[in-house]
Write a protein that holds these residues in place. Structure first.
Motif, PDB file in Angstrom:
ATOM      1  N   MET A 156     -14.229  -1.539  -3.593  1.00 56.24           N
ATOM      2  CA  MET A 156     -13.895   0.376  -4.364  1.00 56.24           C
ATOM      3  C   MET A 156     -14.150   0.729  -3.316  1.00 56.24           C
ATOM      4  O   MET A 156     -13.433   2.371  -3.405  1.00 56.24           O
ATOM      5  CB  MET A 156     -14.653  -0.049  -5.421  1.00 56.24           C
ATOM      6  N   GLU A 157     -15.575   1.291  -2.682  1.00 54.74           N
ATOM      7  CA  GLU A 157     -15.326   1.872  -1.284  1.00 54.74           C
ATOM      8  C   GLU A 157     -14.429   2.517  -0.361  1.00 54.74           C
ATOM      9  O   GLU A 157     -13.686   3.553  -0.059  1.00 54.74           O
ATOM     10  CB  GLU A 157     -17.049   2.322  -0.500  1.00 54.74           C
ATOM     11  N   PHE A 158     -13.835   1.063   0.058  1.00 55.85           N
ATOM     12  CA  PHE A 158     -12.277   1.152   0.726  1.00 55.85           C
ATOM     13  C   PHE A 158     -11.236   2.043   0.434  1.00 55.85           C
ATOM     14  O   PHE A 158     -10.438   2.695   0.741  1.00 55.85           O
ATOM     15  CB  PHE A 158     -12.612  -0.404   1.370  1.00 55.85           C
ATOM     16  N   LEU A 159     -10.609   1.886  -0.509  1.00 59.74           N
ATOM     17  CA  LEU A 159     -10.308   1.810  -1.769  1.00 59.74           C
ATOM     18  C   LEU A 159     -10.301   3.613  -2.410  1.00 59.74           C
ATOM     19  O   LEU A 159      -8.761   3.846  -2.075  1.00 59.74           O
ATOM     20  CB  LEU A 159     -10.170   1.482  -3.580  1.00 59.74           C
ATOM     21  N   GLY A 160     -11.212   4.011  -2.384  1.00 64.90           N
ATOM     22  CA  GLY A 160     -11.565   5.477  -2.332  1.00 64.90           C
ATOM     23  C   GLY A 160     -10.754   5.484  -3.670  1.00 64.90           C
ATOM     24  O   GLY A 160     -10.276   5.058  -5.022  1.00 64.90           O
ATOM     25  N   ASP A 161     -10.168   7.641  -3.868  1.00 68.94           N
ATOM     26  CA  ASP A 161      -9.209   7.922  -4.798  1.00 68.94           C
ATOM     27  C   ASP A 161      -7.817   8.207  -4.330  1.00 68.94           C
ATOM     28  O   ASP A 161      -7.194   8.522  -5.087  1.00 68.94           O
ATOM     29  CB  ASP A 161      -9.875   9.198  -5.261  1.00 68.94           C
ATOM     30  N   ALA A 162      -7.773   6.805  -3.007  1.00 67.10           N
ATOM     31  CA  ALA A 162      -6.382   7.500  -2.196  1.00 67.10           C
ATOM     32  C   ALA A 162      -5.091   6.759  -3.484  1.00 67.10           C
ATOM     33  O   ALA A 162      -5.292   5.981  -4.281  1.00 67.10           O
ATOM     34  CB  ALA A 162      -6.052   6.672  -1.477  1.00 67.10           C
ATOM     35  N   PRO A 163      -4.369   6.774  -3.466  1.00 69.35           N
ATOM     36  CA  PRO A 163      -2.675   6.014  -3.970  1.00 69.35           C
ATOM     37  C   PRO A 163      -2.784   4.738  -3.240  1.00 69.35           C
ATOM     38  O   PRO A 163      -2.786   4.200  -2.715  1.00 69.35           O
ATOM     39  CB  PRO A 163      -1.486   6.694  -3.554  1.00 69.35           C
ATOM     40  N   ILE A 164      -2.689   3.932  -4.856  1.00 72.90           N
ATOM     41  CA  ILE A 164      -2.847   2.424  -3.984  1.00 72.90           C
ATOM     42  C   ILE A 164      -1.473   1.327  -4.052  1.00 72.90           C
ATOM     43  O   ILE A 164      -0.482   1.978  -5.339  1.00 72.90           O
ATOM     44  CB  ILE A 164      -3.669   1.315  -5.064  1.00 72.90           C
ATOM     45  N   ILE A 165      -1.019   1.242  -3.398  1.00 68.96           N
ATOM     46  CA  ILE A 165       1.310   0.436  -3.188  1.00 68.96           C
ATOM     47  C   ILE A 165       0.465  -0.369  -3.016  1.00 68.96           C
ATOM     48  O   ILE A 165       0.521  -1.313  -1.868  1.00 68.96           O
ATOM     49  CB  ILE A 165       1.384   1.371  -1.480  1.00 68.96           C
ATOM     50  N   ALA A 166       1.525  -1.651  -4.036  1.00 68.81           N
ATOM     51  CA  ALA A 166       2.119  -2.733  -3.767  1.00 68.81           C
ATOM     52  C   ALA A 166       3.035  -2.856  -4.268  1.00 68.81           C
ATOM     53  O   ALA A 166       3.520  -2.006  -4.791  1.00 68.81           O
ATOM     54  CB  ALA A 166       0.885  -3.054  -4.262  1.00 68.81           C
ATOM     55  N   HIS A 167       2.952  -3.977  -3.881  1.00 61.67           N
ATOM     56  CA  HIS A 167       4.969  -4.578  -4.598  1.00 61.67           C
ATOM     57  C   HIS A 167       5.213  -5.643  -5.676  1.00 61.67           C
ATOM     58  O   HIS A 167       3.889  -6.304  -5.325  1.00 61.67           O
ATOM     59  CB  HIS A 167       5.389  -5.731  -3.522  1.00 61.67           C
ATOM     60  N   ASN A 168       5.271  -5.184  -6.485  1.00 58.38           N
ATOM     61  CA  ASN A 168       5.208  -5.175  -8.429  1.00 58.38           C
ATOM     62  C   ASN A 168       3.511  -5.398  -8.886  1.00 58.38           C
ATOM     63  O   ASN A 168       2.712  -5.737  -9.050  1.00 58.38           O
ATOM     64  CB  ASN A 168       5.427  -7.242  -8.676  1.00 58.38           C
ATOM     65  N   ALA A 169       3.494  -3.770  -8.119  1.00 56.32           N
ATOM     66  CA  ALA A 169       1.623  -3.581  -8.556  1.00 56.32           C
ATOM     67  C   ALA A 169       1.205  -3.837  -9.313  1.00 56.32           C
ATOM     68  O   ALA A 169       0.136  -4.356 -10.298  1.00 56.32           O
ATOM     69  CB  ALA A 169       1.987  -2.038  -8.588  1.00 56.32           C
ATOM     70  N   PRO A 170       2.311  -3.667 -11.137  1.00 53.82           N
ATOM     71  CA  PRO A 170       1.448  -3.985 -12.655  1.00 53.82           C
ATOM     72  C   PRO A 170       0.991  -5.399 -12.528  1.00 53.82           C
ATOM     73  O   PRO A 170      -0.428  -5.889 -12.794  1.00 53.82           O
ATOM     74  CB  PRO A 170       2.136  -3.991 -13.169  1.00 53.82           C
ATOM     75  N   PHE A 171       0.946  -6.337 -11.196  1.00 49.95           N
ATOM     76  CA  PHE A 171       0.888  -7.692 -11.166  1.00 49.95           C
ATOM     77  C   PHE A 171      -0.443  -7.513 -10.458  1.00 49.95           C
ATOM     78  O   PHE A 171      -1.776  -8.379 -11.192  1.00 49.95           O
ATOM     79  CB  PHE A 171       1.234  -8.827  -9.923  1.00 49.95           C
ATOM     80  N   ASP A 172      -0.909  -7.038  -9.526  1.00 47.24           N
ATOM     81  CA  ASP A 172      -1.946  -6.372  -8.542  1.00 47.24           C
ATOM     82  C   ASP A 172      -3.243  -6.231  -9.609  1.00 47.24           C
ATOM     83  O   ASP A 172      -4.235  -6.468  -9.505  1.00 47.24           O
ATOM     84  CB  ASP A 172      -1.721  -5.895  -7.194  1.00 47.24           C
TER      85      ASP A 172
END
Length: 237
Positions: free
Chosen positions: A78-94
């Motif tokens: 969570m510290e690494f993710l911070g508050d940045a947008p999160i990009i994923a392929h088929n993001a609802p799965f992840d």
């Protein structure tokens, strides 16, 4: 602009049926380019891994024994993710799998407003074409030779390149003079690509042209510049 490219590998397809996360990988982007900062962790799912899942990502139950449990990696992730947008392929799965793991760990789910789904972007841009990560890499001529299994860390590196292309791509070697000059605190003249300060170049008219213009203006009836308030502001008007 800070963004995170993320991928997970799992024991199956549905967290509601007890499937668990076994790998989380993420890389940091700034202005669409990787910074070199990464987060990567294998996770003990505390359950078996079906053979069909192993065929996809290559991990067996024995590979993950002794790896940290998910709740042990939450704080660092969570510290690494911070508050940045999160990009994923088929993001609802992840997002769905991470939310299930976060719930088990007593944490809040990820804010869906942060989700950037490259699969949805690709489907909108190429509605009649295959849009898997492999297909997009082939379309954008990105090397897939190392992708023998769905390794999350390799996948996010590939996805970062795909995302750059989906956002419009970048011409190799293209450097704006303004950016380069500003980094060196160059004067404005250099930023504009000029060798020195700009010199005004007045337009000079000959006597015949001026006389012709005066004769033309004399024929105008009640020209605007001779009406108040313009006439009052014009010397001799």
């Amino acid at each position: 602009m800070r963004e995170i490219v993320l991928d997970t590998e799992t024991t199956g397809l549905d967290p509601l049926l007890g499937d668990r996360v076994i790998e989380v990988a993420a890389i940091e982007l700034e202005n669409l380019l990787p910074t070199g900062r990464t987060f990567h962790c294998l996770v003990d799912p505390e359950r078996d891994i079906p053979a069909e899942a192993t065929k996809v990502h290559g991990f067996t139950r024995d590979d993950l024994r002794g790896k940290p449990l998910f709740f042990k990696i939450v704080a660092e992730m969570m510290e690494f993710l911070g508050d940045a947008p999160i990009i994923a392929h088929n993001a609802p799965f992840d997002f769905g799998f991470l939310d299930a793991e976060l719930k088990r760990a007593g944490q809040k789910p990820l804010d869906r407003s942060r989700m950037v789904d490259t699969y949805a972007i690709a489907r909108e841009r190429y509605p009649a074409a295959p849009n898997s990560l492999d297909a997009l890499c082939r379309r954008f001529e990105i090397d897939l030779s190392e992708r023998t299994t769905h390794n999350a860390l390799l996948d996010v590196q590939l996805l970062a390149r795909v995302y750059l292309e989906l956002r419009g791509g970048r011409q190799p070697g293209l450097t704006l003079a303004a950016n380069a000059a500003q980094e060196d605190d160059a004067p404005i003249a250099v930023i504009a690509g000029l060798a020195g300060p700009r010199v005004p170049r007045p337009i000079l008219l000959d006597a015949a042209t001026l006389a012709a213009h005066a004769a033309f203006v004399a024929k105008l009836k009640d020209p605007l510049w001779q009406q108040p308030p313009f006439a009052a502001a014009t010397p001799g008007g």
